[in-house]
Design an enzyme around this catalytic site. Structure first.
Site: not given
Length: 547
Positions: A207, A213, A267-268, A353, A384, A512
């Site tokens: 954005k 990153e 964002g999510r 979050e 398993h 951050k």
């Protein structure tokens, strides 16, 4: 100021009711009520939700629904759908529901209808995705762009990764999708080693266009492209999902190839927006819009259906029941479909979050549990791995099972075996196996009396462990849209009841900030900030190893 949920009379009724229900056996509940499976089940289109394998009865559900009503859930749902600023810490509305508002009814923010701008971006996504898919928008050397690389992190990565993999059967035959999110250089290197610069389109999803990153990865990919094709190739091989025009232009991306999204979408919750461009290119805009249609169907169901028959509300209330009264702090989501293998990771961000908070909207520390730990994986693989703990561990972990009745790959009897496993898991968790039953089984298997006495406890399962089962016809775009929206609304309901802001993520920020302080110290010789002794020693040790 909103009343905290633990002050509600229905919270107190549930606390008292829990004492009567905590030792009730689900085996007995089924034996006593032949219609239990029908009573505790809901359906929307081809989505069937069986929640009968839970430690509940009619009174449980009555108290839980009254609790939701006492927390003004009706009003909060309407507040979200009508654009009120329910994200209180950032003073923003929460309008991912507007992104899939297929009825196109006006939704206003500060007196302005947001639907025209949403529709404009959807139209731009259609034009661009069609141009890439059909070879109209070509690379610098005139070749068709067939490698789509999404560069993002968090919500700008997890949604597109999950959805493109879930809908892999709908990909255009000559399109391949790749995703770079981790700042670890390996993430870039592994993708760049697989693709051809002449046929690659990079989608940079940030954005602000400053996320460290994402921008670091984007710059690495840019250099790789420029080294191969020259500076002028950038405009033909990079597009941006951003709002920062100046930074996008500085990067070398044509602003015409910048796709907007808005502060009213977290964002999510953003894969329904331009963040889903990689999905649209892979599966086509028609299928992307079918995904929006499925989410819209769930939105309408959530907004319009009474709580007793409302799938996300019931899911949320059962989570409250276990988290706050049984003191169960985790739950598992297990899709029995290989294409849904990234769904649990996607839901981790959505749930943890959103509701991993300890401050209420009253600006007070909460005095009750909020968001649980979510984990999961694709069945049968997880049978398993962590299912040993789910069956015989000392803590109880409620499970959501997701089953497509029809596979996209009906090979031999694979799918019947898969289905038999998931149905058996939910039955086994509920029924268990008593010590007596285990002893009888061992005896029938020819074990000696000594062996039976020794092994019978090891072979027993206490059972009475809750699960929900969701059955769909097939994992298609419409169904995926329904499933994701269903979990979004479930998380929202729990946030309302816990009286927390589900739409900020302040907890992400501190690490951050500290990383920005440590980075120059790793790159140089001087220590800038004063750290604790452990951190200072670790910085020195890492620097020695890197010499």
């Amino acid at each position: 100021m909103k009343k905290e949920v633990n002050k509600s009379k229905y919270w107190k009724k549930l606390a008292s009711h829990y004492k009567k229900m905590r030792n009730v056996q689900m085996r007995d509940l089924f034996a006593d009520d032949a219609k239990r499976a029908d009573k505790f089940a809901l359906q929307l289109d081809a989505l069937y939700y069986d929640y009968s394998k839970n430690r509940i009865n009619d009174k449980t559900m009555k108290y839980l629904i009254r609790l939701a009503e006492d927390c003004n859930l009706h009003e909060k749902i309407e507040a979200m759908f009508t654009g009120e600023k329910i994200n209180i810490t950032e003073n923003r509305p929460v309008l991912h529901i507007a992104l899939r508002n297929r009825g196109n009814t006006p939704i206003y923010v500060d007196g302005k209808n947001v639907m025209p701008q949403i529709n404009e971006v959807l139209a731009k996504m259609r034009d661009f995705s069609d141009a890439v898919r059909f070879g109209k928008f070509k690379g610098h050397t005139g070749k068709k762009l067939t490698n789509i690389v999404n560069i993002g992190i968090g919500g700008s990565d997890l949604g597109p990764v999950m959805a493109t993999e879930a809908l892999r059967k709908y990909w255009a035959k000559d399109i391949n999708c790749y995703f770079i999110s981790n700042i670890d250089g390996t993430a870039c290197a592994e993708v760049l080693n697989k693709i051809n610069p002449e046929t690659t389109l990079f989608i940079v999803a940030s954005k602000t266009f400053t996320t460290i990153e994402t921008i670091t990865n984007a710059k690495t990919c840019r250099k790789w492209l420029v080294d191969a094709l020259g500076e002028h190739a950038v405009a033909k091989h990079f597009v941006a999902l951003s709002t920062n025009v100046e930074e996008v232009k500085k990067f070398g991306i044509n602003p015409d190839n910048m796709f907007e999204f808005w502060d009213f979408v977290g964002g999510r919750y953003s894969m329904w927006s331009a963040i889903g461009l990689s999905i649209a290119i892979a599966i086509g805009m028609d299928n992307f819009e079918k995904m929006l249609d499925g989410a819209y169907a769930m939105d309408r169901h959530f907004r319009e259906t009474d709580f007793a028959h409302n799938i996300p509300v019931i899911m949320a209330l059962l989570g409250i029941w276990y988290n706050n009264f049984f003191n169960l702090k985790s739950y598992a989501v297990v899709p029995y479909d290989e294409y849904l293998k990234y769904l649990p990771s996607y839901l981790q961000q959505l749930d943890m979050e959103s509701n991993g908070k300890y401050v209420s909207t009253n600006n007070e520390y909460v005095k009750y549990a909020t968001g649980p730990v979510l984990f999961g994986g694709a069945g049968t693989n997880v049978q398993h791995s962590f299912f040993q703990l789910i069956h015989q561990g000392t803590t109880i972990i409620p499970c959501d099972f997701i089953i497509p009745a029809i596979s996209h790959n009906e090979i031999g009897d694979h799918h019947e075996i898969l289905l038999s496993n998931v149905l058996a898991q939910s039955e086994a968790l509920m029924r268990g196996k008593t010590v007596k039953e285990a002893a009888e089984e061992l005896t029938q298997a020819g074990k000696s009396k000594e062996e039976v006495n020794f092994l019978k406890k090891f072979k027993s399962f206490e059972g009475n462990r809750p699960s929900n089962t969701f059955v769909v016809k097939k994992i298609d775009p419409y169904t995926l849209g329904m499933l994701v929206a269903m979990y979004e609304h479930k998380v929202f309901v729990q946030g309302v009841i816990w009286n927390i802001d589900s739409f900020d993520q302040m907890g992400v920020e501190l690490g951050k900030q500290l990383a920005k302080n440590i980075l120059p110290e790793l790159q140089g010789n001087a220590f800038g900030e004063v750290h604790d002794g452990s951190t200072e020693n670790l910085i020195r040790y890492v620097k020695r190893l890197r010499k």
